[in-house]
Design an enzyme around this catalytic site. Structure first.
Site, PDB file in Angstrom:
ATOM      1  CB  CYS A 177      -0.980  -0.007   1.170  1.00 40.35           C
ATOM      2  SG  CYS A 177      -0.216   0.021   2.809  1.00 40.35           S
ATOM      3  CG  HIS A 186      -4.593   0.070   3.707  1.00 35.27           C
ATOM      4  ND1 HIS A 186      -3.773  -0.636   2.876  1.00 35.27           N
ATOM      5  CD2 HIS A 186      -5.678   0.421   2.942  1.00 35.27           C
ATOM      6  CE1 HIS A 186      -4.330  -0.746   1.677  1.00 35.27           C
ATOM      7  NE2 HIS A 186      -5.477  -0.094   1.696  1.00 35.27           N
ATOM      8  CG  HIS A 238      -6.689   0.598  -1.754  1.00 37.79           C
ATOM      9  ND1 HIS A 238      -6.945  -0.343  -0.777  1.00 37.79           N
ATOM     10  CD2 HIS A 238      -7.761   0.552  -2.585  1.00 37.79           C
ATOM     11  CE1 HIS A 238      -8.113  -0.912  -0.994  1.00 37.79           C
ATOM     12  NE2 HIS A 238      -8.636  -0.396  -2.087  1.00 37.79           N
TER      13      HIS A 238
END
Length: 204
Positions: free
Chosen positions: A72, A126, A138
């Site tokens: 990510c 994240h 993402h």
């Protein structure tokens, strides 16, 4: 004395020959070294779009920052780095930099940081990049690839949201980012057509 100098010159010449023939460390996949992306473009909406178009569907691999696979924060590190904007490599460090902005004021290219659904927890695990109208890109560990999600379609992300950050100043954004232009439709990739990367597989 002359002979000693000749031997010394031969030795130094040999070192130069071998150093010139030395090859770079071969790339192993996955690669846990941090590879800084080369600046290839200016920070603007079109270039973010072009980079994302090239990266959509690439496999999620922990510790990778592209261009063949991403985690990510590797995705955001690569995109910003490719535009000449240096940010930290990992999500928790990326969240410490930039200007904090409220969710309702997000602009295209801003980063959104996520953690657990526990509101008391401030741990970041994240990060995604906002694209407008509730969409964000993402590298998803769940879907095992770079993809696009929507807050309404996947409301758990709204519950996991911890903070939003902007790395471009207002002047830079005024110069580079045209946030009033309608967001172009972007395909939401499906894992049905993407094989998750597994140990032993070749480069995608």
């Amino acid at each position: 004395m002359t002979r000693i100098w000749i031997i010394a010159l031969i030795f130094i010449s040999t070192l130069f020959i071998f150093s010139g023939c030395a090859q770079k460390k071969p790339y192993s996949y996955p690669n846990y070294d941090i590879i800084k992306p080369e600046k290839t473009c200016k920070p603007n909406r079109k270039n973010i779009q072009d980079l994302l178009d090239a990266y959509l569907g690439k496999p999620y691999v922990w510790a990778e920052e592209g261009p063949h696979a991403f985690d990510c924060s590797g995705l955001t590190y690569n995109i910003y780095g490719s535009m000449g904007v240096e940010i930290p490599r990992v999500a928790s460090e990326q969240a410490k930099m930039g200007k904090k902005v409220p969710f309702q004021n997000l602009h295209y290219g801003d980063l959104i940081f996520f953690g657990s659904t526990n509101k008391r927890s401030k741990r970041i695990n994240h990060v995604g990049m906002y694209l407008g109208d509730g969409w964000f890109a993402h590298a998803s560990s769940k879907q095992r690839k770079v993809t696009i999600s929507h807050f309404k379609k996947e409301p758990v992300y709204r519950k996991r949201m911890k903070m939003c950050k902007r790395y471009l100043s207002e002047d830079e954004r005024a110069k580079y980012m045209n946030c009033d232009v309608p967001l172009r439709d972007m395909p939401s990739t499906s894992s049905r057509y993407t094989t998750p990367w597994q140990s032993g597989m070749k480069l995608p």
